[in-house]
Design an enzyme around this catalytic site. Structure first.
Site, PDB file in Angstrom:
ATOM      1  N   LYS A   1     -14.961   7.854  -3.779  1.00  0.00           N
ATOM      2  CA  LYS A   1     -16.127   8.259  -3.041  1.00  0.00           C
ATOM      3  C   LYS A   1     -16.770   9.776  -3.649  1.00  0.00           C
ATOM      4  O   LYS A   1     -18.115   9.931  -3.869  1.00  0.00           O
ATOM      5  CB  LYS A   1     -15.781   8.250  -1.607  1.00  0.00           C
ATOM      6  CG  LYS A   1     -15.408   6.800  -1.115  1.00  0.00           C
ATOM      7  CD  LYS A   1     -15.012   6.712   0.218  1.00  0.00           C
ATOM      8  CE  LYS A   1     -14.106   5.707   0.456  1.00  0.00           C
ATOM      9  NZ  LYS A   1     -13.066   5.557   1.646  1.00  0.00           N
TER      10      LYS A   1
ATOM     11  N   LYS B   1       0.116  14.283   1.753  1.00  0.00           N
ATOM     12  CA  LYS B   1      -1.457  14.282   1.493  1.00  0.00           C
ATOM     13  C   LYS B   1      -1.551  15.784   1.211  1.00  0.00           C
ATOM     14  O   LYS B   1      -2.484  16.347   0.943  1.00  0.00           O
ATOM     15  CB  LYS B   1      -2.311  13.832   2.425  1.00  0.00           C
ATOM     16  CG  LYS B   1      -2.492  12.221   2.431  1.00  0.00           C
ATOM     17  CD  LYS B   1      -3.085  11.648   3.376  1.00  0.00           C
ATOM     18  CE  LYS B   1      -3.180  10.081   3.567  1.00  0.00           C
ATOM     19  NZ  LYS B   1      -3.461   9.489   2.433  1.00  0.00           N
TER      20      LYS B   1
ATOM     21  N   HIS C   1       0.775  -1.209   0.149  1.00  0.00           N
ATOM     22  CA  HIS C   1      -0.049  -0.154  -0.022  1.00  0.00           C
ATOM     23  C   HIS C   1       0.806   1.334  -0.077  1.00  0.00           C
ATOM     24  O   HIS C   1       0.092   2.384   0.074  1.00  0.00           O
ATOM     25  CB  HIS C   1      -0.721  -0.198   1.217  1.00  0.00           C
ATOM     26  CG  HIS C   1      -2.084  -0.792   1.225  1.00  0.00           C
ATOM     27  ND1 HIS C   1      -3.263  -0.330   0.462  1.00  0.00           N
ATOM     28  CD2 HIS C   1      -2.541  -2.262   1.438  1.00  0.00           C
ATOM     29  CE1 HIS C   1      -4.188  -1.205   0.507  1.00  0.00           C
ATOM     30  NE2 HIS C   1      -3.796  -2.141   0.907  1.00  0.00           N
TER      31      HIS C   1
END
Length: 805
Positions: free
Chosen positions: A656, A550, A356
């Site tokens: 999403k 991020k 991951h």
């Protein structure tokens, strides 16, 4: 299942009486929730038993998905949807004077995960059940989850997430399936009468592993799979009565507390040696218990373990369960008497591994002395795996010591878990096309060359049942009205919405749905935080784990730039925006916590300055989790997916938001690359450096953050303001960690480098949003192209290409 309103009402009233001796009129809402959950368990129990019986009678190959996290969220609504009885239950409760939504809100989010890794695992087990795959999740039953996040004066405060304060109605304790996990001890070797060498562990610390099973119902197909979570307990009372009687009360329960610590919290702070030891203990505990349970079941059926891989696929979600490799070897050799070569063949063909991350800190490494002391027999096996593997390397590469040193599982005093997982599995997959290519050609190139058929890609996916049908019933109803309900079982049929992207009436209804979800979120923010936000403003949302790669920092720097722009020109035309953040920072990650403080500090100043006149507003929503995500994601106009290119393995938040009609602003990183390919240039806003540029800078140097600051007056001004404490009542040195990260540490995630490109991309967003019809068209295209990112499609590929089920 088939259920009518009258039958449900009768069942519900009977359940309240049998459980609590209460009627519908006298019972409180918590008791009603518990009774309803218990009734749902009754409704599922027959199918649960039948599913297990069917798998056994058909000799089905089983998939066991090992993950340290399962971020399942609340289960009531998903169970009702998957069973196909939500409308019946809603109407039945309404007739009894009870609101289903109110009962659903009583259920706490299960404290079993943190971020994308855990949510992916939850989506995967949902998809396995919905596709009729014999899949079981294997994890840990954490008593207190990660932590509950509170924000006080802009600072993150952590407290225990006591999600089990209301009994978990969805679990069944299985004492009959308990097993023993052994820590420490001394491995004793002796020759048997048959001439074989045997190993027996002496003087070990026994920990009892007790499983709790939770049902995983498939979508209206009669299948109910299992999520098995392991709890650490003492083998015995765990209470020294004699010690207690002498008055040493703390000592009397010391052993119990020590054992309970193993399954108390998700991701104990591993900045200390004790924290590292506990983390390693957790990982071995649930891996060993899970594998013991699997072998016990097969032996009960009389299936030969020499053919284990024909009936079982063990999949390890990242490196946390990588100890499955040596543990399975231990069980097959020490417990079952199998020879090394046979056991190794079974192990490799049974285990698959998903990587991951390429981040060094996330590729787990364990200190050899600690590893060897805690797991002495496992370390012996790892040593032997490594000896044989490096022997193969030596033969292949003619004794090239550089190659051997770089690929050795044990090197520089540590055990490299990713290397162990690669060597001990038959499949290694990345989770997005770009991520997989970086693994194959950069980070794990040597292993890809050595195992040319082992590496493959399986782009992540999301459960459209949870993230569209459950989170956004209004949009679900519009889609059903437009293209029928077939997409619910075949999510790729969402593409049929493509014919409505030019339909004015459809786009108007789509705008109405989005506005309603924004109003709902606005009400939640007002009730929870006392902040008023304008539902007609552009909802710009970034929700994910707080990590510097991020780049929540890039987002808030842009907000600071906009605020300065308003201060310089109070009449500046700025598209009204609400900037929404949600994120948890790990307790020991001070830089991430400092970023939360910066966001909240900027929010305090921006939201209270009358000169802003509501043009921009900043909101940090505390304790972000699945249930909050279900409120935020459907309300998003703009999805912030702005990680440093090459650093995000995939991302699933991007999917999403896309499925709920948000437009994505993104770097070409992770699955953003594939979203871009699906929707085209006109329906996504791309900015920033490419992964090749980032990797080039990292490999060759040449980037200077100070030089970048010198060139951009906007950034220099913002850094100066941060130093001076300009953005509210913060001390002048409050953001020293962030400033050091950007300057002294040379901006390792290229936040400053991408700032100008990001500002221009955001200006493009503002221009596009002013044309409501065009923006709605972009939104519709994103929804129509999102079906390919359903986890059902991902799991079909795992099933056919890795698990062979």
């Amino acid at each position: 299942m088939i259920l009518d309103t009258e039958t449900f009402k009768s069942d519900f009233k009977r359940k309240l009486i049998t459980m609590y001796r209460q009627s519908v009129d006298t019972a409180g809402d918590t008791l009603k929730y518990m009774a309803l959950g218990s009734l749902m368990m009754d409704y599922m129990s027959g199918a649960w038993h039948e599913t297990e019986t069917r798998y056994q009678s058909e000799c089905r190959k089983r998939v066991y998905y090992f993950s340290l996290e399962f971020l399942i969220g609340r289960l009531m609504d998903s169970a009702l949807i998957n069973l196909g009885i939500r409308d019946v239950v809603y109407e039945g409760l309404k007739e009894l004077g009870t609101d289903l939504k109110l009962l659903e809100d009583i259920e706490p989010d299960a404290g079993l995960g943190n971020g994308g890794l855990g949510r992916l695992a939850a989506c995967f087990i949902d998809s396995m059940a919905s596709l009729g795959i014999a899949g079981t999740g294997i994890g840990i039953r954490y008593r207190f989850g990660l932590f509950e996040q509170q924000i006080k004066n802009g600072y993150q405060i952590e407290s225990p997430d006591n999600w089990l304060k209301i009994a978990n109605v969805w679990e069944t304790r299985r004492d009959d399936e308990a097993c023993m996990v052994k820590f420490g001890g001394t491995p004793m070797l002796h020759w048997g009468d048959d001439g074989r060498l045997y190993v027996e562990l002496k003087d070990y610390e026994p920990i009892l592993a007790v499983p709790y099973d939770m049902p995983v119902p498939g979508f209206r197909n009669g299948t109910v799979n299992t999520l098995r979570l392991w709890s650490a307990e003492t083998d015995g009372p765990g209470f020294d009565f004699a010690m207690f009687s002498k008055g040493d009360h703390e000592k009397a329960i010391e052993s119990t507390n020590s054992v309970n610590a193993i399954t108390n919290v998700l991701y104990p702070d591993d900045s200390t040696e004790r924290g590292k030891l506990l983390r390693l203990k957790q990982e071995y505990f649930f891996t060993s218990a899970g594998l013991q349970s699997i072998l016990k079941g097969l032996k009960r059926e009389g299936f030969p373990l020499s053919r284990l891989h024909e009936r079982v696929a063990v999949h390890i979600n990242d490196t946390h369960p990588a100890l499955a490799v040596p543990e399975l070897m231990r069980l097959l050799i020490d417990e079952e008497g199998m020879g090394w070569d046979s056991a190794w063949n079974v192990t490799v063909n049974t285990i698959g591994y998903t990587n991951h991350t390429i981040l060094a800190e996330a590729l787990e490494k364990w200190n050899v002395p600690m590893f060897k002391k805690l797991l002495p027999r496992i370390y012996m096996i790892v040593e032997e795996i490594n000896r044989r593997f490096t022997g193969e390397l030596s033969r292949r590469y003619n004794g090239d010591w550089g190659k051997l040193a770089s690929m050795s599982i044990i090197q520089d005093g540590v055990v490299k878990m990713a290397y162990l997982a690669i060597v001990g599995s038959h499949s290694v997959n990345g989770v997005a096309e770009l991520h997989t290519e970086i693994l194959k050609n950069q980070e794990l190139r040597s292993f890809n060359e050595f195992y040319p058929d082992r590496f493959n890609n399986k782009t992540n996916g999301i459960s459209h049942r949870r993230w569209l049908m459950q989170a956004n019933p209004e949009l679900t109803a519009l889609i059903n009205e437009s293209i029928g309900c077939g997409w619910q079982k075949e999510p790729e049929r969402l593409s049929e919405l493509g014919r409505f992207t030019q339909d004015g009436a459809f786009l108007e209804k789509l705008r109405a749905v989005k506005l309603e979800k924004k109003r709902q979120l606005s009400s939640y923010i007002h009730e929870r935080l006392g902040i008023d936000v304008d539902p007609s403003s552009l909802f710009d949302i970034q929700v994910k784990r707080l990590h510097m790669y991020k780049r929540q920092l890039l987002n808030i720097l842009h907000v600071m730039y906009l605020y300065n722009k308003i201060c310089d020109d109070p009449k500046a035309e700025i598209q009204p925006r609400t900037f929404l953040f949600g994120a948890k920072a790990f307790p020991g990650y001070q830089l991430a916590k400092n970023t939360i403080k910066l966001i909240c500090t900027v929010a305090d100043r921006v939201n209270t300055d009358p000169a802003v006149k509501g043009r921009i507003k900043v909101v940090f929503i505390p304790n972000y989790g699945v249930s909050i995500a279900e409120k935020m994601i459907p309300a998003g106009d703009l999805s912030e997916q702005i990680s440093t290119a090459s650093k995000e393995a995939s991302g699933t938040g991007n999917m999403k938001f896309m499925m709920n009609g948000a437009v994505t602003i993104a770097t070409m990183d992770g699955a953003n690359v594939e979203i871009h390919r699906e929707v085209g240039d006109d329906n996504i806003i791309i900015f920033g450096m490419s992964s090749d540029e980032v990797i080039g800078y990292q490999n060759n140097g040449g980037y200077s953050a100070c030089e970048m600051l010198g060139k951009d007056a906007r950034l220099s001004r913002i850094i100066g303001q941060m130093k001076e404490g300009y953005f509210a009542a913060a001390p002048a040195n409050e953001f020293e960690l962030i400033i050091k990260h950007l300057t002294d540490d040379n901006d390792p995630y290229f936040t400053l480098r991408d700032f100008d490109s990001y500002v221009k991309a955001q200006e493009k967003v503002s221009g596009l949003y002013t044309d409501k019809v065009s923006w709605s068209r972009m939104s519709a295209v994103n929804i129509a192209r999102s079906g390919v990112f359903s986890s059902d499609n991902t799991i079909k590929r795992y099933a056919s290409e890795i698990w062979h089920v």
